[in-house]
Write a protein that holds these residues in place. Structure first.
Motif, mmCIF file in Angstrom:
data_model
loop_
_atom_site.group_PDB
_atom_site.id
_atom_site.type_symbol
_atom_site.label_atom_id
_atom_site.label_comp_id
_atom_site.label_asym_id
_atom_site.label_seq_id
_atom_site.Cartn_x
_atom_site.Cartn_y
_atom_site.Cartn_z
ATOM 1 N N MET A 1 26.490 32.146 39.759
ATOM 2 C CA MET A 1 27.098 32.180 41.091
ATOM 3 C C MET A 1 27.830 33.495 41.309
ATOM 4 N N THR A 2 27.537 34.154 42.424
ATOM 5 C CA THR A 2 28.312 35.359 42.731
ATOM 6 C C THR A 2 29.614 34.951 43.424
ATOM 7 N N LEU A 3 30.641 35.745 43.212
ATOM 8 C CA LEU A 3 31.947 35.461 43.796
ATOM 9 C C LEU A 3 32.153 36.344 45.026
ATOM 10 N N PRO A 4 32.862 35.835 46.054
ATOM 11 C CA PRO A 4 33.119 36.677 47.225
ATOM 12 C C PRO A 4 34.060 37.827 46.871
ATOM 13 N N LEU A 5 33.756 39.013 47.385
ATOM 14 C CA LEU A 5 34.573 40.202 47.105
ATOM 15 C C LEU A 5 35.771 40.273 48.046
ATOM 16 N N THR A 6 36.840 40.891 47.561
ATOM 17 C CA THR A 6 37.975 41.225 48.426
ATOM 18 C C THR A 6 37.850 42.707 48.794
ATOM 19 N N TYR A 7 38.402 43.069 49.942
ATOM 20 C CA TYR A 7 38.237 44.426 50.453
ATOM 21 C C TYR A 7 39.581 45.089 50.728
ATOM 22 N N LEU A 8 39.516 46.422 50.847
ATOM 23 C CA LEU A 8 40.691 47.229 51.185
ATOM 24 C C LEU A 8 41.450 46.565 52.327
ATOM 25 N N GLY A 9 42.732 46.331 52.134
ATOM 26 C CA GLY A 9 43.528 45.628 53.142
ATOM 27 C C GLY A 9 43.963 44.266 52.633
ATOM 28 N N HIS A 10 43.214 43.708 51.652
ATOM 29 C CA HIS A 10 43.611 42.432 51.055
ATOM 30 C C HIS A 10 44.847 42.674 50.186
ATOM 31 N N PRO A 11 45.938 41.922 50.420
ATOM 32 C CA PRO A 11 47.194 42.232 49.704
ATOM 33 C C PRO A 11 47.078 42.160 48.180
ATOM 34 N N LEU A 12 46.192 41.299 47.674
ATOM 35 C CA LEU A 12 46.058 41.137 46.224
ATOM 36 C C LEU A 12 45.603 42.441 45.549
ATOM 37 N N LEU A 13 44.845 43.241 46.309
ATOM 38 C CA LEU A 13 44.340 44.511 45.748
ATOM 39 C C LEU A 13 45.422 45.579 45.655
ATOM 40 N N ARG A 14 46.614 45.266 46.156
ATOM 41 C CA ARG A 14 47.742 46.197 46.048
ATOM 42 C C ARG A 14 48.777 45.718 45.030
ATOM 43 N N GLN A 15 48.474 44.602 44.361
ATOM 44 C CA GLN A 15 49.421 44.058 43.380
ATOM 45 C C GLN A 15 49.062 44.498 41.964
ATOM 46 N N THR A 16 50.067 44.466 41.070
ATOM 47 C CA THR A 16 49.794 44.643 39.647
ATOM 48 C C THR A 16 49.260 43.312 39.129
ATOM 49 N N GLN A 36 30.868 34.909 35.777
ATOM 50 C CA GLN A 36 30.633 35.055 37.221
ATOM 51 C C GLN A 36 30.939 36.464 37.714
ATOM 52 N N LEU A 37 31.923 37.091 37.071
ATOM 53 C CA LEU A 37 32.261 38.475 37.426
ATOM 54 C C LEU A 37 31.088 39.397 37.085
ATOM 55 N N LEU A 38 30.444 39.141 35.957
ATOM 56 C CA LEU A 38 29.291 39.959 35.547
ATOM 57 C C LEU A 38 28.119 39.769 36.523
ATOM 58 N N ILE A 39 27.880 38.533 36.932
ATOM 59 C CA ILE A 39 26.804 38.256 37.900
ATOM 60 C C ILE A 39 27.108 38.955 39.231
ATOM 61 N N THR A 40 28.367 38.878 39.660
ATOM 62 C CA THR A 40 28.774 39.504 40.932
ATOM 63 C C THR A 40 28.586 41.011 40.858
ATOM 64 N N GLY A 48 31.026 48.872 37.761
ATOM 65 C CA GLY A 48 32.267 48.347 37.198
ATOM 66 C C GLY A 48 32.909 47.423 38.212
ATOM 67 N N ILE A 49 33.731 46.497 37.711
ATOM 68 C CA ILE A 49 34.420 45.569 38.620
ATOM 69 C C ILE A 49 35.713 45.119 37.953
ATOM 70 N N ALA A 50 36.699 44.811 38.774
ATOM 71 C CA ALA A 50 37.983 44.319 38.274
ATOM 72 C C ALA A 50 38.257 42.957 38.916
ATOM 73 N N ALA A 51 38.910 42.060 38.168
ATOM 74 C CA ALA A 51 39.125 40.690 38.650
ATOM 75 C C ALA A 51 39.807 40.614 40.028
ATOM 76 N N PRO A 52 40.765 41.512 40.351
ATOM 77 C CA PRO A 52 41.365 41.421 41.695
ATOM 78 C C PRO A 52 40.329 41.597 42.818
ATOM 79 N N GLN A 53 39.191 42.217 42.500
ATOM 80 C CA GLN A 53 38.150 42.399 43.522
ATOM 81 C C GLN A 53 37.421 41.102 43.856
ATOM 82 N N VAL A 54 37.650 40.052 43.055
ATOM 83 C CA VAL A 54 37.127 38.725 43.414
ATOM 84 C C VAL A 54 38.289 37.752 43.624
ATOM 85 N N GLY A 55 39.463 38.311 43.936
ATOM 86 C CA GLY A 55 40.603 37.479 44.297
ATOM 87 C C GLY A 55 41.364 36.879 43.128
ATOM 88 N N GLN A 56 41.139 37.409 41.910
ATOM 89 C CA GLN A 56 41.863 36.913 40.730
ATOM 90 C C GLN A 56 42.801 38.012 40.239
#
Ligand code: ZN
Length: 187
Positions: A1-16, A36-40, A48-56
């Motif tokens: 299952m692919t996970l929905p991505l978060t985009y620039l402007g999503h507050p989670l992407l500005r958090q540590t 699931q992150l690997l599939i996405t 490359g991908i980081a967990a905050p990019q799928v809302g985690q």
């Protein structure tokens, strides 16, 4: 299952992002998130991908450089999952290179990064590793580690270097490398 991505402007992407404990790594939910992150990542032609990019908001990244329509010249490697990655050493030498981001669709920017880095991280088995990476793969890791600190590649650009559109970037790349024309993005 692919996970929905978060985009620039999503507050989670500005958090540590939160650090992950060894016992959390062993939980089924975390192992499923890694899968699931690997599939996405694979299905979105990312390197490359980081967990905050799928809302985690977790200190988890995957680095998986391989040639694809978004990065035709990327070197091939087996995917490396890094939990709580930390850059412990870096070269003095800095190189500028083009980056894009799954969370910043349609834009590319010229970003200075250390040419070589040594990264300490936990594996999905919970063991600690330290490895040295160079060039484009070192660039990906620095980009993904920035996501864990709430930073985008746009924040790392020199003020006089402006981001450009994906279309302009590809046009430029195709002029330099005519073979790239065979690799058109299916989207
Ligand atoms: Zn990114």
């Amino acid at each position: 299952m692919t996970l929905p991505l978060t985009y620039l402007g999503h507050p989670l992407l500005r958090q540590t992002a939160q650090t992950v404990t060894v016992s959390e790594i062993q939980e089924l939910a975390f192992q499923e998130l890694v899968a699931q992150l690997l599939i996405t990542l694979t299905s979105s032609n990312g390197v490359g991908i980081a967990a905050p990019q799928v809302g985690q908001s977790l200190q988890l990244i995957i680095v998986a450089s391989h040639p694809n329509p978004r990065y035709p010249h990327a070197p091939a490697m087996d995917p490396v999952v890094m939990i709580n990655p930390w850059i412990v050493h870096h070269s003095q030498q800095v190189e500028k290179g083009w980056e894009g981001c799954l969370s910043v669709p349609g834009q590319r920017g010229l970003v200075p990064r250390y040419e070589s880095i040594s990264v300490e991280y936990l594996t999905p088995r919970g063991s600690q590793e330290q490895r040295v990476f160079n060039g484009f793969v070192a660039r990906i890791i620095q980009h993904e580690c920035d996501h864990l600190q709430g930073l985008f590649f746009l924040d790392r650009m020199e003020p006089w270097d402006q981001p450009i559109s994906e279309g302009e970037y590809r046009g430029m790349n195709n002029q330099l490398n005519p073979l790239d024309l065979s690799l058109s993005d299916p989207r």
